[in-house]
Design a protein around this motif. Structure first.
Motif, mmCIF file in Angstrom:
data_model
loop_
_atom_site.group_PDB
_atom_site.id
_atom_site.type_symbol
_atom_site.label_atom_id
_atom_site.label_comp_id
_atom_site.label_asym_id
_atom_site.label_seq_id
_atom_site.Cartn_x
_atom_site.Cartn_y
_atom_site.Cartn_z
ATOM 1 N N LEU A 145 0.826 -1.204 0.000
ATOM 2 C CA LEU A 145 0.000 0.000 0.000
ATOM 3 C C LEU A 145 0.860 1.255 0.000
ATOM 4 C CD1 LEU A 145 -2.720 -1.033 2.610
ATOM 5 C CD2 LEU A 145 -2.881 -1.085 0.120
ATOM 6 N N GLU A 159 2.510 4.642 0.917
ATOM 7 C CA GLU A 159 2.924 5.148 2.220
ATOM 8 C C GLU A 159 2.232 6.455 2.595
ATOM 9 O OE1 GLU A 159 7.110 4.949 3.200
ATOM 10 O OE2 GLU A 159 7.392 3.372 1.699
ATOM 11 N N MET A 180 -2.233 4.895 2.294
ATOM 12 C CA MET A 180 -2.442 3.563 2.863
ATOM 13 C C MET A 180 -3.689 2.870 2.315
ATOM 14 S SD MET A 180 0.218 3.300 4.599
ATOM 15 C CE MET A 180 0.152 1.998 5.791
#
Length: 67
Positions: A6, A8, A11
């Motif tokens: 995912l 950063e 997310m």
């Protein structure tokens, strides 16, 4: 680049690439293909993805230009 996981930043979205400056793994929304930087690094340098791609940007919801 072959990465999975995912983004950063949000997310939520899948990673598409890593920032060439800071190395963060980011999604398409947070990555500028032209520079290879994430949106955070572009802000630190006083730029934005929109500024880097003004020549090729189209208005939202428009596929072609008519003159």
């Amino acid at each position: 680049m072959s990465v999975s996981g995912l983004c950063e930043f949000c997310m939520q979205n899948e990673v598409v690439d890593g920032c060439d400056r800071c190395g963060r793994l980011v999604c398409e929304r947070h990555y500028d293909k032209k520079t290879g930087f994430c949106t955070d690094c572009l802000k630190e340098m006083g730029q934005s993805p929109e500024e880097n791609d003004t020549q090729h940007r189209k208005p939202d919801d428009v596929d072609t230009y008519r003159f």
